[in-house]
Design an enzyme around this catalytic site. Structure first.
Site, PDB file in Angstrom:
ATOM      1  CG  ASN A 171      -1.722   1.409   1.119  1.00  0.00           C
ATOM      2  OD1 ASN A 171      -1.944   1.876   0.587  1.00  0.00           O
ATOM      3  ND2 ASN A 171      -2.213   1.498   2.474  1.00  0.00           N
ATOM      4  CE  LYS A 175       0.513   3.640   4.926  1.00  0.00           C
ATOM      5  NZ  LYS A 175      -0.068   3.592   6.363  1.00  0.00           N
ATOM      6  CG  HIS A 189      -5.790   1.701   4.928  1.00  0.00           C
ATOM      7  ND1 HIS A 189      -5.303   2.735   5.934  1.00  0.00           N
ATOM      8  CD2 HIS A 189      -4.860   0.828   4.919  1.00  0.00           C
ATOM      9  CE1 HIS A 189      -4.188   2.690   6.329  1.00  0.00           C
ATOM     10  NE2 HIS A 189      -3.616   1.397   5.450  1.00  0.00           N
ATOM     11  CD  GLU A 231      -2.896   5.436   6.380  1.00  0.00           C
ATOM     12  OE1 GLU A 231      -3.111   5.624   5.086  1.00  0.00           O
ATOM     13  OE2 GLU A 231      -2.230   5.274   7.183  1.00  0.00           O
ATOM     14  CD  GLU A 270      -3.597  -2.539   7.148  1.00  0.00           C
ATOM     15  OE1 GLU A 270      -2.119  -2.900   6.776  1.00  0.00           O
ATOM     16  OE2 GLU A 270      -4.169  -1.411   7.010  1.00  0.00           O
ATOM     17  N   GLY A 286       2.454   2.344  10.583  1.00  0.00           N
ATOM     18  CA  GLY A 286       3.187   3.668  10.491  1.00  0.00           C
ATOM     19  C   GLY A 286       3.893   4.026  11.728  1.00  0.00           C
ATOM     20  CB  SER A 331       5.362  -1.384  11.787  1.00  0.00           C
ATOM     21  OG  SER A 331       4.779  -0.107  12.191  1.00  0.00           O
TER      22      SER A 331
HETATM   23  C1  PEP Z   1      -0.982   0.098   5.853  1.00  0.00           C
HETATM   24  O1  PEP Z   1      -0.817   1.160   5.259  1.00  0.00           O
HETATM   25  O2  PEP Z   1      -1.694  -0.613   5.702  1.00  0.00           O
HETATM   26  C2  PEP Z   1       0.471   0.041   6.801  1.00  0.00           C
HETATM   27  C3  PEP Z   1       0.341  -1.335   7.550  1.00  0.00           C
HETATM   28  O3  PEP Z   1       1.376   0.790   7.013  1.00  0.00           O
HETATM   29  P1  PEP Z   1       2.809   0.430   7.639  1.00  0.00           P
HETATM   30  O4  PEP Z   1       3.538  -0.876   7.029  1.00  0.00           O
HETATM   31  O5  PEP Z   1       3.646   1.552   7.300  1.00  0.00           O
HETATM   32  O6  PEP Z   1       2.590   0.396   9.135  1.00  0.00           O
END
Ligand code: PEP
Length: 250
Positions: A10, A12, A96, A98, A168, A174, A214
């Site tokens: 992803n 973003k 997601h 976000e 998630e 992040g 992460s």
């Molecule tokens: C994500 O954007 O779905 C995500 C898991 O981000 P990150 O790996 O940066 O934590």
């Protein structure tokens, strides 16, 4: 039947089309001989055509990060499932955190988007996960149950066949904090249980549940070795071809 893992990127709101091309030029050779898992990269919409062109002939699929549930209409700034499909996408991320946090995505819009993606033949990656306050208040199970129940509402097992869920935990996205493999496995079991209630046990047994939050080359193996974890949704660490390839090849 063992479940084929799906490793999804992803991006973003990162990378312009030239940078997307550069990524694929470097990434595709790194995973050219990798047949164990499925790989999909979900760039910003503006990069889709560059990404699809650059991924041509490789096993790397390309997906959208979002979609609108209507087929077309006066929805400025939106993209429909059929548009993603026509562009050449095979997957789409839905719900997601976000989008839930900043763009008013709700359990109900997730459900509408999921139906639209399935109807169009896209592989939806439906994101669920608790925020830190919910985990600390012991509400994780309730939140995951509610998010699954409402996302899966009024969808048949036959229609849902291609659906993938991504767990998630929002506090891990992040932040550099990763759920322990055990904690992630527990959440995945709960989600699988909800899928069994909605669609039956055989469906749930075959459904892939990704972990996101992460994921890095250093922790990918420990997470991916868990029986309940069927792949990863990777944000930050997917922006660099070497780092994403190292996760794919954990
Ligand atoms: C994500 O954007 O779905 C995500 C898991 O981000 P990150 O790996 O940066 O934590």
């Amino acid at each position: 039947m063992p479940r084929t893992k799906l490793i999804a990127a992803n991006w973003k709101m990162y990378k312009i089309p030239d940078q997307a091309r550069d990524f694929f030029q470097a990434f595709v050779p790194l995973v050219a001989d990798h047949t164990r898992d499925e790989i999909v990269v979900c760039p910003p919409a503006i990069d889709l055509s560059a990404a699809l062109e650059a991924a041509k002939g490789s096993k790397v699929a390309v997906g959208g990060q979002n979609l609108h549930w209507e087929k077309e209409g006066a929805y400025t700034g939106e993209i429909s499932a059929s548009m993603l499909l026509a562009a050449g996408c095979t997957h789409v991320i839905i719900g997601h955190s976000e989008r839930r946090q900043y763009f008013g995505e709700t359990d109900d819009t997730v459900n509408l988007k999921l139906k639209a993606a399935l109807e169009a033949g896209l592989i939806p990656i439906v994101c669920v996960g608790e925020v830190l306050e919910e985990r600390e208040a012991n509400l994780t199970e309730d939140v995951l149950r509610r998010q699954c129940l409402r996302a899966f509402h009024a969808i048949s097992a036959k229609k849902a066949a291609k659906m993938v869920v991504a767990y998630e935990p929002v506090w891990a996205i992040g932040t550099g904090k990763t759920a322990t493999p055990q904690l992630a496995s527990e959440a995945h079991s709960l989600i699988r249980g909800e899928a069994a209630k909605a669609f039956g046990q055989p469906f749930a047994d075959a459904m892939r549940i990704l972990y996101g939050g992460s994921v890095k080359p250093e922790n990918a193996k420990a997470l991916m070795s868990q029986e309940e974890i069927d792949g990863a949704l990777v944000g930050g660490a997917s922006l660099d071809p070497k780092s994403f390839a190292a996760i794919v090849k954990y």
